[in-house]
Design a protein around this motif. Structure first.
Motif, PDB file in Angstrom:
ATOM      1  N   ASP A  48       2.671   0.132  -6.665  1.00 46.96           N
ATOM      2  CA  ASP A  48       2.183  -0.829  -7.656  1.00 46.96           C
ATOM      3  C   ASP A  48       0.663  -0.807  -7.786  1.00 46.96           C
ATOM      4  OD1 ASP A  48       1.374  -1.990  -5.314  1.00 46.96           O
ATOM      5  OD2 ASP A  48       2.416  -3.905  -5.619  1.00 46.96           O
ATOM      6  N   GLY A  49       0.014   0.108  -7.069  1.00 45.40           N
ATOM      7  CA  GLY A  49      -1.430   0.245  -7.182  1.00 45.40           C
ATOM      8  C   GLY A  49      -2.226  -0.482  -6.117  1.00 45.40           C
ATOM      9  N   GLU A  50      -1.556  -1.252  -5.256  1.00 46.15           N
ATOM     10  CA  GLU A  50      -2.276  -1.956  -4.197  1.00 46.15           C
ATOM     11  C   GLU A  50      -2.813  -0.940  -3.185  1.00 46.15           C
ATOM     12  OE1 GLU A  50      -1.731  -5.872  -1.275  1.00 46.15           O
ATOM     13  OE2 GLU A  50      -0.003  -5.048  -2.362  1.00 46.15           O
ATOM     14  N   VAL A  51      -4.074  -1.117  -2.797  1.00 44.24           N
ATOM     15  CA  VAL A  51      -4.748  -0.141  -1.948  1.00 44.24           C
ATOM     16  C   VAL A  51      -5.041  -0.733  -0.572  1.00 44.24           C
ATOM     17  CG1 VAL A  51      -6.785   1.332  -1.680  1.00 44.24           C
ATOM     18  CG2 VAL A  51      -5.799   0.962  -3.960  1.00 44.24           C
ATOM     19  N   PHE A  52      -4.764   0.063   0.468  1.00 43.54           N
ATOM     20  CA  PHE A  52      -5.066  -0.326   1.840  1.00 43.54           C
ATOM     21  C   PHE A  52      -5.969   0.729   2.461  1.00 43.54           C
ATOM     22  CE2 PHE A  52      -0.781  -1.908   0.861  1.00 43.54           C
ATOM     23  CZ  PHE A  52      -0.991  -3.266   1.018  1.00 43.54           C
ATOM     24  N   HIS A  53      -6.982   0.287   3.176  1.00 46.63           N
ATOM     25  CA  HIS A  53      -7.930   1.200   3.822  1.00 46.63           C
ATOM     26  C   HIS A  53      -7.558   1.371   5.293  1.00 46.63           C
ATOM     27  CE1 HIS A  53     -11.703   2.447   5.817  1.00 46.63           C
ATOM     28  NE2 HIS A  53     -11.935   3.079   4.680  1.00 46.63           N
ATOM     29  N   PHE A  54      -7.619   2.607   5.793  1.00 45.92           N
ATOM     30  CA  PHE A  54      -7.321   2.846   7.201  1.00 45.92           C
ATOM     31  C   PHE A  54      -8.510   3.517   7.885  1.00 45.92           C
ATOM     32  CE2 PHE A  54      -5.760   6.616   4.924  1.00 45.92           C
ATOM     33  CZ  PHE A  54      -6.245   7.672   5.680  1.00 45.92           C
TER      34      PHE A  54
END
Length: 201
Positions: free
Chosen positions: A154-160
């Protein structure tokens, strides 16, 4: 080792916690020292019945996940023995990324040595990605190693986070042998110098 830069692929949900290396690849299949051919026995005891038939309810046997390249897993993935066959089996099946809240240290290190990317994220973010993976083949996740991001369908972005040296090795496709070969000129220079200084060696 292949370079890892970006990946857009199907993610399979495996919410079980404490998936150990014997579950990933049972010890009966550890007779080989080849990295290829182990994918067929990945998660063997969960994937097949005693007659060798596929168990339809197992996630990787479902049509939507047969081409999965990403695994969204429960906590403490890869615990148990130190067998390197575990990442070999995952990679041979086609899994390039495993996302979890935590990994066993040895398995985590072995992933990088075999061109796989283990991603650690907080529980609430893994839960979001787990639900996204449950949508099936139409929900593709995107992994961008350079940007260090996971993007849900859905386009949600998570940074790792990732160690800079390990990131460099994956981006350049460098395993231990590749790292050594990068120093080839320096090694040749040293050997020539050492040969002149100690010709009797």
């Amino acid at each position: 080792m292949e370079k890892f830069e970006k990946l857009s692929g199907i993610a399979a949900p495996m919410p079980l916690v404490n998936i150990d290396t014997d579950m990933i690849i049972p010890k009966v299949f550890l007779k080989t020292i080849k990295r290829s051919g182990l994918g067929v026995n990945l998660f063997d005891e969960m994937r097949y019945d005693r007659q060798g038939n596929e168990i339809p309810d197992f996630v990787l046997n479902k049509p939507a996940y047969r081409e999965a390249q990403i695994l969204v897993a429960g906590d403490n993935f890869g615990c148990g023995s130190s067998r390197e066959h575990a990442p070999w089996a995952l990679a041979d099946f086609g899994i390039k990324v495993v996302i979890s809240t935590s990994f066993a240290d040895i398995f985590f290190n072995n992933c990088f040595k075999n061109g796989m990317l283990p991603i650690v994220l907080p529980p609430e973010q893994v839960e979001v990605l787990m639900k996204d993976a449950e949508k099936g083949a139409n929900a593709r996740m995107e992994i961008d190693l350079e940007a260090q991001t996971v993007t849900a369908s859905d386009g949600e972005v998570f940074h790792f986070e990732i160690d800079p040296f390990r990131k460099h090795c994956l981006l350049e496709g460098l395993d231990d042998i590749g790292l050594t070969l990068e120093k080839g000129a320096a090694i040749d220079t040293f050997e020539a110098s050492a040969s002149q200084a100690r010709p009797w060696v």
